[in-house]
Design a protein around this motif. Structure first.
Motif, PDB file in Angstrom:
ATOM      1  N   TRP A 161       0.809  -1.219   0.000  1.00 45.89           N
ATOM      2  CA  TRP A 161       0.000   0.000   0.000  1.00 45.89           C
ATOM      3  C   TRP A 161       0.839   1.263   0.000  1.00 45.89           C
ATOM      4  CZ3 TRP A 161      -4.890  -0.339   3.536  1.00 45.89           C
ATOM      5  CH2 TRP A 161      -5.748  -1.344   3.039  1.00 45.89           C
ATOM      6  N   CYS A 162       1.720   1.410   0.979  1.00 46.50           N
ATOM      7  CA  CYS A 162       2.417   2.701   1.145  1.00 46.50           C
ATOM      8  C   CYS A 162       3.844   2.698   0.601  1.00 46.50           C
ATOM      9  CB  CYS A 162       2.408   3.132   2.608  1.00 46.50           C
ATOM     10  SG  CYS A 162       3.460   2.132   3.681  1.00 46.50           S
ATOM     11  N   GLY A 163       4.442   1.528   0.432  1.00 40.95           N
ATOM     12  CA  GLY A 163       5.796   1.457  -0.080  1.00 40.95           C
ATOM     13  C   GLY A 163       6.876   1.452   0.983  1.00 40.95           C
ATOM     14  N   ASP A 164       6.513   1.617   2.257  1.00 39.09           N
ATOM     15  CA  ASP A 164       7.489   1.527   3.343  1.00 39.09           C
ATOM     16  C   ASP A 164       7.776   0.039   3.588  1.00 39.09           C
ATOM     17  OD1 ASP A 164       9.191   2.319   5.341  1.00 39.09           O
ATOM     18  OD2 ASP A 164       7.695   3.424   6.477  1.00 39.09           O
ATOM     19  N   THR A 193      -7.117  -4.425   8.434  1.00 39.99           N
ATOM     20  CA  THR A 193      -7.846  -5.306   9.342  1.00 39.99           C
ATOM     21  C   THR A 193      -9.115  -4.634   9.856  1.00 39.99           C
ATOM     22  OG1 THR A 193      -5.806  -6.418   9.991  1.00 39.99           O
ATOM     23  CG2 THR A 193      -7.678  -6.637  11.491  1.00 39.99           C
ATOM     24  N   ALA A 194      -9.011  -3.350  10.205  1.00 35.24           N
ATOM     25  CA  ALA A 194     -10.192  -2.615  10.671  1.00 35.24           C
ATOM     26  C   ALA A 194     -11.254  -2.541   9.576  1.00 35.24           C
ATOM     27  CB  ALA A 194      -9.789  -1.209  11.107  1.00 35.24           C
ATOM     28  N   ALA A 195     -10.826  -2.293   8.342  1.00 32.10           N
ATOM     29  CA  ALA A 195     -11.771  -2.240   7.226  1.00 32.10           C
ATOM     30  C   ALA A 195     -12.384  -3.617   6.976  1.00 32.10           C
ATOM     31  CB  ALA A 195     -11.069  -1.735   5.971  1.00 32.10           C
ATOM     32  N   SER A 241     -18.118  -5.932   4.159  1.00 30.15           N
ATOM     33  CA  SER A 241     -18.204  -7.231   3.489  1.00 30.15           C
ATOM     34  C   SER A 241     -17.030  -7.318   2.512  1.00 30.15           C
ATOM     35  CB  SER A 241     -19.525  -7.347   2.728  1.00 30.15           C
ATOM     36  OG  SER A 241     -19.521  -6.465   1.619  1.00 30.15           O
ATOM     37  N   TYR A 242     -16.777  -8.516   1.973  1.00 28.77           N
ATOM     38  CA  TYR A 242     -15.669  -8.655   1.032  1.00 28.77           C
ATOM     39  C   TYR A 242     -15.884  -7.805  -0.215  1.00 28.77           C
ATOM     40  CZ  TYR A 242     -13.421 -12.339   3.724  1.00 28.77           C
ATOM     41  OH  TYR A 242     -12.767 -13.037   4.700  1.00 28.77           O
ATOM     42  N   ALA A 243     -17.133  -7.702  -0.676  1.00 32.64           N
ATOM     43  CA  ALA A 243     -17.419  -6.879  -1.863  1.00 32.64           C
ATOM     44  C   ALA A 243     -17.136  -5.403  -1.563  1.00 32.64           C
ATOM     45  CB  ALA A 243     -18.861  -7.067  -2.296  1.00 32.64           C
ATOM     46  N   GLU A 244     -17.567  -4.929  -0.395  1.00 29.75           N
ATOM     47  CA  GLU A 244     -17.310  -3.538  -0.011  1.00 29.75           C
ATOM     48  C   GLU A 244     -15.817  -3.303   0.199  1.00 29.75           C
ATOM     49  OE1 GLU A 244     -21.324  -2.437   2.510  1.00 29.75           O
ATOM     50  OE2 GLU A 244     -19.797  -3.713   3.442  1.00 29.75           O
ATOM     51  N   LEU A 245     -15.130  -4.297   0.745  1.00 25.18           N
ATOM     52  CA  LEU A 245     -13.694  -4.186   0.985  1.00 25.18           C
ATOM     53  C   LEU A 245     -12.941  -4.034  -0.334  1.00 25.18           C
ATOM     54  CD1 LEU A 245     -11.397  -4.291   3.078  1.00 25.18           C
ATOM     55  CD2 LEU A 245     -11.352  -6.764   2.751  1.00 25.18           C
ATOM     56  N   VAL A 252     -10.444  -0.798  -0.857  1.00 22.40           N
ATOM     57  CA  VAL A 252      -8.992  -0.979  -0.820  1.00 22.40           C
ATOM     58  C   VAL A 252      -8.214   0.033  -1.661  1.00 22.40           C
ATOM     59  CG1 VAL A 252      -7.148  -2.554  -1.553  1.00 22.40           C
ATOM     60  CG2 VAL A 252      -8.902  -3.337   0.011  1.00 22.40           C
ATOM     61  N   PRO A 253      -8.613   0.308  -2.914  1.00 27.20           N
ATOM     62  CA  PRO A 253      -7.818   1.277  -3.693  1.00 27.20           C
ATOM     63  C   PRO A 253      -7.705   2.652  -3.027  1.00 27.20           C
ATOM     64  CG  PRO A 253      -9.288   0.064  -5.139  1.00 27.20           C
ATOM     65  CD  PRO A 253      -9.656  -0.298  -3.728  1.00 27.20           C
ATOM     66  N   GLU A 254      -8.779   3.118  -2.426  1.00 28.85           N
ATOM     67  CA  GLU A 254      -8.734   4.424  -1.761  1.00 28.85           C
ATOM     68  C   GLU A 254      -7.894   4.366  -0.484  1.00 28.85           C
ATOM     69  OE1 GLU A 254      -8.866   8.255  -1.140  1.00 28.85           O
ATOM     70  OE2 GLU A 254      -9.640   7.307  -2.941  1.00 28.85           O
ATOM     71  N   LEU A 255      -8.017   3.294   0.276  1.00 28.89           N
ATOM     72  CA  LEU A 255      -7.205   3.135   1.486  1.00 28.89           C
ATOM     73  C   LEU A 255      -5.722   3.071   1.133  1.00 28.89           C
ATOM     74  CD1 LEU A 255      -9.359   0.470   3.379  1.00 28.89           C
ATOM     75  CD2 LEU A 255      -9.102   2.882   3.982  1.00 28.89           C
ATOM     76  N   ALA A 256      -5.388   2.327   0.067  1.00 21.80           N
ATOM     77  CA  ALA A 256      -3.995   2.211  -0.356  1.00 21.80           C
ATOM     78  C   ALA A 256      -3.464   3.557  -0.857  1.00 21.80           C
ATOM     79  CB  ALA A 256      -3.868   1.151  -1.450  1.00 21.80           C
ATOM     80  N   ARG A 257      -4.274   4.296  -1.596  1.00 19.33           N
ATOM     81  CA  ARG A 257      -3.856   5.612  -2.096  1.00 19.33           C
ATOM     82  C   ARG A 257      -3.568   6.568  -0.926  1.00 19.33           C
ATOM     83  NH1 ARG A 257      -6.408   5.546  -6.318  1.00 19.33           N
ATOM     84  NH2 ARG A 257      -8.517   5.823  -5.504  1.00 19.33           N
TER      85      ARG A 257
END
Length: 147
Positions: free
Chosen positions: A28-31, A73-75, A80-84, A88-93
């Motif tokens: 996600w963040c590259g660290d 993990t919180a997300a 649900s898996y579909a909502e996750l 994910v793309p927005e959380l990773a960004r």
């Protein structure tokens, strides 16, 4: 075998297949990553329960740093898996925006050196790598870290 024992055994095997997560950059963040996280993409093959859900498919795991793993993990717990999959793309960004480009570049450069050394060490433990290869890798690492 209990769910917890099976979970731990699978993660031990995962480290053998893909090496330790700390030899990879966070997806996600590259660290630097700290752990392997199940991405939730194989819901029909899940084993275990609660916090110990896993699948025996190494491609369903991504390396994440502690911060990103906590966010994921919180997300995963609230969606649900579909909502996750949609979130994910927005959380990773957002995670990527919190890490400097310099840090990401440094991690990428260092990753190749760490992986090469770890792979050589693993092969030596298995008795498959010549000691000369280990010494050459070790010399490269010493030179890289001395600068």
């Amino acid at each position: 075998m209990s769910a917890v024992t099976a979970y731990r055994e699978w993660h031990r095997a995962l480290r053998t297949f893909k090496l330790s997560a700390d030899l990879h950059p966070c997806d996600w963040c590259g660290d630097w990553a700290a752990r392997w996280c199940y991405d939730g993409s194989r819901a029909t093959a899940e084993q275990g329960s609660g916090a110990f859900v896993f699948v025996e498919d190494s491609s369903a795991y991504m390396p994440l740093c502690d911060s990103c793993a906590g966010t994921f993990t919180a997300a995963r717990r609230r969606l649900s898996y579909a909502e996750l999959a949609d979130a994910v793309p927005e959380l990773a960004r957002a995670a990527r925006d919190n890490v400097s480009a310099f840090t990401r570049a440094d991690v990428l450069i260092d990753t190749a050196k760490r992986r090469e050394y770890a792979a050589a060490a693993q092969m030596t433990r298995l008795g498959k790598a010549p000691q000369a290869a280990i010494r050459a890798t070790d010399a490269l690492l010493r030179h890289a870290y001395s600068n």
